[in-house]
Scaffold this motif. Structure first.
Motif, short mmCIF file in Angstrom:
data_model
loop_
_atom_site.label_atom_id
_atom_site.label_comp_id
_atom_site.label_asym_id
_atom_site.label_seq_id
_atom_site.Cartn_x
_atom_site.Cartn_y
_atom_site.Cartn_z
N ALA A 174 0.82 -1.27 0.31
CA ALA A 174 0.08 -0.04 0.02
C ALA A 174 0.74 1.21 0.00
O ALA A 174 0.64 2.37 -0.56
N SER A 175 2.19 1.18 0.70
CA SER A 175 2.79 2.27 0.89
C SER A 175 3.36 2.58 -0.69
O SER A 175 3.49 3.79 -1.24
N LEU A 176 3.82 1.43 -1.59
CA LEU A 176 4.40 1.84 -2.79
C LEU A 176 3.26 2.18 -3.62
O LEU A 176 3.51 3.10 -4.64
N ARG A 177 1.94 1.59 -3.38
CA ARG A 177 0.80 2.33 -4.16
C ARG A 177 0.77 3.78 -3.96
O ARG A 177 0.60 4.55 -4.99
N GLU A 178 0.89 4.40 -2.96
CA GLU A 178 0.64 5.74 -2.42
C GLU A 178 1.77 6.30 -2.86
O GLU A 178 1.51 7.40 -3.72
N ALA A 179 2.93 5.93 -2.84
CA ALA A 179 4.15 6.98 -2.95
C ALA A 179 4.75 6.69 -4.47
O ALA A 179 5.00 7.77 -5.19
N PHE A 180 4.72 5.64 -5.03
CA PHE A 180 5.15 5.40 -6.45
C PHE A 180 3.98 5.21 -7.48
O PHE A 180 4.37 5.23 -8.57
N LYS A 181 2.86 5.33 -6.89
CA LYS A 181 1.58 5.28 -7.94
C LYS A 181 1.50 4.01 -8.64
O LYS A 181 1.10 3.92 -9.81
N ILE A 182 1.93 2.90 -8.12
CA ILE A 182 1.91 1.70 -8.70
C ILE A 182 0.43 1.16 -8.80
O ILE A 182 -0.31 1.41 -8.16
N MET A 183 0.16 0.16 -9.84
CA MET A 183 -1.16 -0.36 -9.91
C MET A 183 -1.54 -1.33 -8.64
O MET A 183 -0.57 -2.03 -8.24
N PRO A 184 -2.83 -1.55 -8.40
CA PRO A 184 -3.10 -2.30 -7.19
C PRO A 184 -2.83 -3.76 -7.41
O PRO A 184 -2.40 -4.58 -6.47
N HIS A 185 -2.90 -4.14 -8.65
CA HIS A 185 -2.52 -5.46 -9.06
C HIS A 185 -1.13 -5.77 -9.18
O HIS A 185 -0.70 -6.92 -9.18
N ASP A 186 -0.23 -4.82 -9.09
CA ASP A 186 1.21 -5.01 -9.32
C ASP A 186 1.80 -5.33 -7.93
O ASP A 186 2.57 -4.52 -7.06
N ARG A 187 1.74 -6.80 -7.73
CA ARG A 187 2.13 -7.39 -6.39
C ARG A 187 3.29 -8.23 -6.59
O ARG A 187 3.30 -9.17 -7.24
N ASN A 188 4.51 -8.01 -5.97
CA ASN A 188 5.70 -9.13 -5.76
C ASN A 188 6.26 -8.59 -4.62
O ASN A 188 7.32 -7.93 -4.45
N VAL A 189 5.72 -9.30 -3.65
CA VAL A 189 6.18 -8.89 -2.17
C VAL A 189 6.43 -10.27 -1.38
O VAL A 189 5.53 -11.00 -1.24
N ARG A 190 7.61 -10.31 -0.79
CA ARG A 190 7.86 -11.82 -0.12
C ARG A 190 8.13 -11.24 1.12
O ARG A 190 8.77 -10.00 1.53
N LEU A 191 7.94 -12.14 2.21
CA LEU A 191 8.39 -12.02 3.70
C LEU A 191 9.23 -13.20 4.11
O LEU A 191 8.63 -14.39 3.76
N ILE A 192 10.25 -12.85 4.65
CA ILE A 192 11.04 -14.27 5.13
C ILE A 192 11.11 -14.01 6.79
O ILE A 192 11.43 -12.97 7.13
N VAL A 193 10.98 -15.04 7.60
CA VAL A 193 11.26 -15.05 8.95
C VAL A 193 12.60 -15.70 9.30
O VAL A 193 12.70 -16.84 9.00
N HIS A 194 13.42 -14.81 9.89
CA HIS A 194 14.64 -15.42 10.18
C HIS A 194 14.51 -15.81 12.05
O HIS A 194 13.99 -15.06 12.61
N GLU A 195 15.45 -16.84 12.04
CA GLU A 195 15.87 -16.97 13.61
C GLU A 195 16.57 -15.96 14.09
O GLU A 195 17.56 -15.45 13.31
N PRO A 196 16.23 -15.27 15.35
CA PRO A 196 17.18 -14.07 15.59
C PRO A 196 18.55 -14.43 15.54
O PRO A 196 19.31 -13.27 15.34
N HIS A 197 19.09 -15.34 15.90
CA HIS A 197 20.39 -15.44 15.88
C HIS A 197 21.10 -15.47 14.24
O HIS A 197 22.30 -15.72 14.28
N ARG A 198 20.14 -15.52 13.31
CA ARG A 198 20.66 -15.71 11.93
C ARG A 198 20.39 -14.18 11.45
O ARG A 198 20.67 -14.12 10.08
N PHE A 199 20.01 -13.39 12.21
CA PHE A 199 19.64 -12.03 11.66
C PHE A 199 20.13 -10.95 12.71
O PHE A 199 19.51 -10.49 13.67
N MET A 200 21.39 -10.38 12.50
CA MET A 200 21.79 -9.50 13.39
C MET A 200 21.28 -8.06 13.27
O MET A 200 20.84 -7.91 12.03
N CYS A 201 21.17 -7.37 14.32
CA CYS A 201 20.61 -5.99 14.11
C CYS A 201 21.52 -5.20 15.11
O CYS A 201 22.12 -5.56 15.92
N PRO A 202 21.19 -4.12 15.02
CA PRO A 202 21.94 -3.05 15.69
C PRO A 202 21.58 -3.26 17.37
O PRO A 202 20.31 -3.64 17.78
#
Length: 131
Positions: free
Chosen positions: A26-54
């Motif tokens: 929805a943010s891409l549709r709002e900011a970049f004016k892409i079409m609603p059907h233009d979807r290519n979104v993936r989500l990956i869940v990492h185990e915390p020990h495999r994804f370091m953060c600040p």
């Protein structure tokens, strides 16, 4: 037709995962004016020990990294709107604004193979890129 990868360090419910992906789309549709059907979104869940953060994040399990590959050509204002809108929408899922990192890679249209193997520069996209 951006390609999005959302990476998180914790398990969300199925509904929350779908909501997070929809929030970014929805943010891409709002900011970049892409079409609603233009979807290519993936989500990956990492185990915390495999994804370091600040180390200074108060809720490290909510740290979220978003990579967006998009055609080159959007304005700086459109990009600012995208970043702001994404963090605001993700806050509804308990993700603090300072726990979201967004990496936008702009790729020339000729470097995209789309719509049955055509170069992106040879295709009438149906939307404007210079927003």
């Amino acid at each position: 037709m951006p390609s999005v990868l959302i990476e998180v360090r914790r398990h969300f419910t199925k509904e929350e995962e779908e909501g997070i992906m929809e929030a970014v789309h929805a943010s891409l549709r709002e900011a970049f004016k892409i079409m609603p059907h233009d979807r290519n979104v993936r989500l990956i869940v990492h185990e915390p020990h495999r994804f370091m953060c600040p180390p200074d994040r108060e809720k490290p399990d909510y740290y979220t990294h978003i990579s967006i590959d998009a055609f080159a050509g959007r304005s700086l204002d459109a990009k600012r709107t995208l970043y702001k809108t994404i963090v605001e929408k993700l806050e509804l899922f308990g993700i603090p604004k300072n726990h979201v990192k967004i990496l936008l890679r702009e790729i020339p249209k000729e470097n995209w193979g789309i719509r049955s193997g055509q170069a992106g520069c040879d295709v009438e996209l149906g939307f404007k890129i210079d927003v």
